[in-house]
Design a protein around this motif. Structure first.
Motif, PDB file in Angstrom:
ATOM      1  N   ASN A  68      -1.388  11.735  -3.804  1.00  0.00           N
ATOM      2  CA  ASN A  68      -2.138  11.246  -2.649  1.00  0.00           C
ATOM      3  C   ASN A  68      -2.475   9.763  -2.751  1.00  0.00           C
ATOM      4  O   ASN A  68      -2.508   9.073  -1.743  1.00  0.00           O
ATOM      5  CB  ASN A  68      -3.387  12.087  -2.415  1.00  0.00           C
ATOM      6  CG  ASN A  68      -4.344  12.038  -3.591  1.00  0.00           C
ATOM      7  OD1 ASN A  68      -4.200  11.224  -4.491  1.00  0.00           O
ATOM      8  ND2 ASN A  68      -5.318  12.908  -3.581  1.00  0.00           N
TER       9      ASN A  68
ATOM     10  N   GLY B   9      -2.671  18.009   1.569  1.00  0.00           N
ATOM     11  CA  GLY B   9      -1.940  18.634   0.482  1.00  0.00           C
ATOM     12  C   GLY B   9      -2.622  19.881  -0.020  1.00  0.00           C
ATOM     13  O   GLY B   9      -1.960  20.887  -0.327  1.00  0.00           O
TER      14      GLY B   9
ATOM     15  N   GLY C  65      -1.249   7.362   0.057  1.00  0.00           N
ATOM     16  CA  GLY C  65      -2.347   6.715   0.771  1.00  0.00           C
ATOM     17  C   GLY C  65      -2.272   5.200   0.701  1.00  0.00           C
ATOM     18  O   GLY C  65      -2.472   4.514   1.695  1.00  0.00           O
TER      19      GLY C  65
ATOM     20  N   TYR D  18      -4.404  12.587   2.711  1.00  0.00           N
ATOM     21  CA  TYR D  18      -3.325  13.217   1.952  1.00  0.00           C
ATOM     22  C   TYR D  18      -3.864  14.258   0.968  1.00  0.00           C
ATOM     23  O   TYR D  18      -3.212  15.276   0.724  1.00  0.00           O
ATOM     24  CB  TYR D  18      -2.489  12.172   1.221  1.00  0.00           C
ATOM     25  CG  TYR D  18      -1.543  11.444   2.138  1.00  0.00           C
ATOM     26  CD1 TYR D  18      -0.421  12.075   2.635  1.00  0.00           C
ATOM     27  CD2 TYR D  18      -1.788  10.129   2.515  1.00  0.00           C
ATOM     28  CE1 TYR D  18       0.447  11.421   3.482  1.00  0.00           C
ATOM     29  CE2 TYR D  18      -0.922   9.462   3.361  1.00  0.00           C
ATOM     30  CZ  TYR D  18       0.199  10.106   3.853  1.00  0.00           C
ATOM     31  OH  TYR D  18       1.048   9.458   4.697  1.00  0.00           O
ATOM     32  N   LEU D  19      -5.037  14.023   0.421  1.00  0.00           N
ATOM     33  CA  LEU D  19      -5.646  14.982  -0.494  1.00  0.00           C
ATOM     34  C   LEU D  19      -5.975  16.293   0.222  1.00  0.00           C
ATOM     35  O   LEU D  19      -5.623  17.384  -0.243  1.00  0.00           O
ATOM     36  CB  LEU D  19      -6.908  14.388  -1.127  1.00  0.00           C
ATOM     37  CG  LEU D  19      -7.675  15.272  -2.099  1.00  0.00           C
ATOM     38  CD1 LEU D  19      -6.846  15.484  -3.357  1.00  0.00           C
ATOM     39  CD2 LEU D  19      -8.998  14.623  -2.447  1.00  0.00           C
TER      40      LEU D  19
ATOM     41  N   MET E 124       1.937  16.307  -2.073  1.00  0.00           N
ATOM     42  CA  MET E 124       0.905  15.534  -1.375  1.00  0.00           C
ATOM     43  C   MET E 124      -0.404  15.504  -2.158  1.00  0.00           C
ATOM     44  O   MET E 124      -1.105  14.487  -2.170  1.00  0.00           O
ATOM     45  CB  MET E 124       0.654  16.124   0.016  1.00  0.00           C
ATOM     46  CG  MET E 124       1.722  15.825   1.025  1.00  0.00           C
ATOM     47  SD  MET E 124       1.416  16.631   2.611  1.00  0.00           S
ATOM     48  CE  MET E 124      -0.103  15.848   3.127  1.00  0.00           C
TER      49      MET E 124
ATOM     50  N   ILE F 207      -6.109   8.157   1.508  1.00  0.00           N
ATOM     51  CA  ILE F 207      -6.084   8.955   0.277  1.00  0.00           C
ATOM     52  C   ILE F 207      -6.737  10.311   0.522  1.00  0.00           C
ATOM     53  O   ILE F 207      -6.199  11.358   0.132  1.00  0.00           O
ATOM     54  CB  ILE F 207      -6.770   8.201  -0.879  1.00  0.00           C
ATOM     55  CG1 ILE F 207      -5.875   7.048  -1.352  1.00  0.00           C
ATOM     56  CG2 ILE F 207      -7.078   9.141  -2.038  1.00  0.00           C
ATOM     57  CD1 ILE F 207      -6.530   6.148  -2.384  1.00  0.00           C
TER      58      ILE F 207
END
Length: 104
Positions: A27, A65, A31, A61-62, A23, A58
Motif C-alpha cells: 500500500n 486490500g 499510495g 489501498y490499505l 494491495m 496509503i
C-alpha cells in the motif's frame, strides 16, 4: 449451485485474495506512486498538501486490500465447504441409486 459455479467462486476468491494481499502489503508503494502522479500532474500545493494526499492514498489501498483479502478468503472457504457438501450429497445419492438397483 452446480459444481462449475462453486469452482468459479473458488477461483474468483483466489484471485481476490491475491489482489488484496498485494494491495495490503504494498500500500505504501501504490499510495506514493498515485500521490506523486496526482501531485505532479496538478502541480498545486506544497509539502503539507502532498503529505495529506499521500496518507489518504496509503489508507485507501490499505482498506481496499484488506477488504479484498477478507472477501477472497471467505469466498474460498465457503465455496470449498459448499463443494464438499455437494460431493457428499452426490455420493449418498449414488449409493441410494445403487441400492435400489441391487434390490430389483
Amino acid at each position: 449451485m452446480s459444481k462449475d459455479n462453486l469452482t468459479l467462486v473458488i477461483i474468483l476468491g483466489i484471485l481476490s485474495t491475491m489482489v488484496g494481499f498485494i494491495m495490503f502489503f504494498f500500500n505504501v508503494y501504490f499510495g506514493s506512486a498515485t500521490a506523486e502522479a496526482q501531485f505532479f500532474n496538478n502541480g498545486i500545493g506544497g509539502p503539507e498538501y502532498y503529505n495529506v494526499i499521500l496518507k489518504g492514498y496509503i489508507n485507501t489501498y490499505l482498506v481496499g486490500g484488506s477488504i479484498l483479502f477478507v472477501v477472497g478468503v471467505l469466498a474460498i472457504v465457503l465455496g470449498y465447504h459448499q463443494l464438499q457438501l455437494k460431493k457428499g450429497s452426490d455420493s449418498q445419492l449414488d449409493e441410494s441409486i445403487q441400492d435400489r438397483e441391487e434390490e430389483q
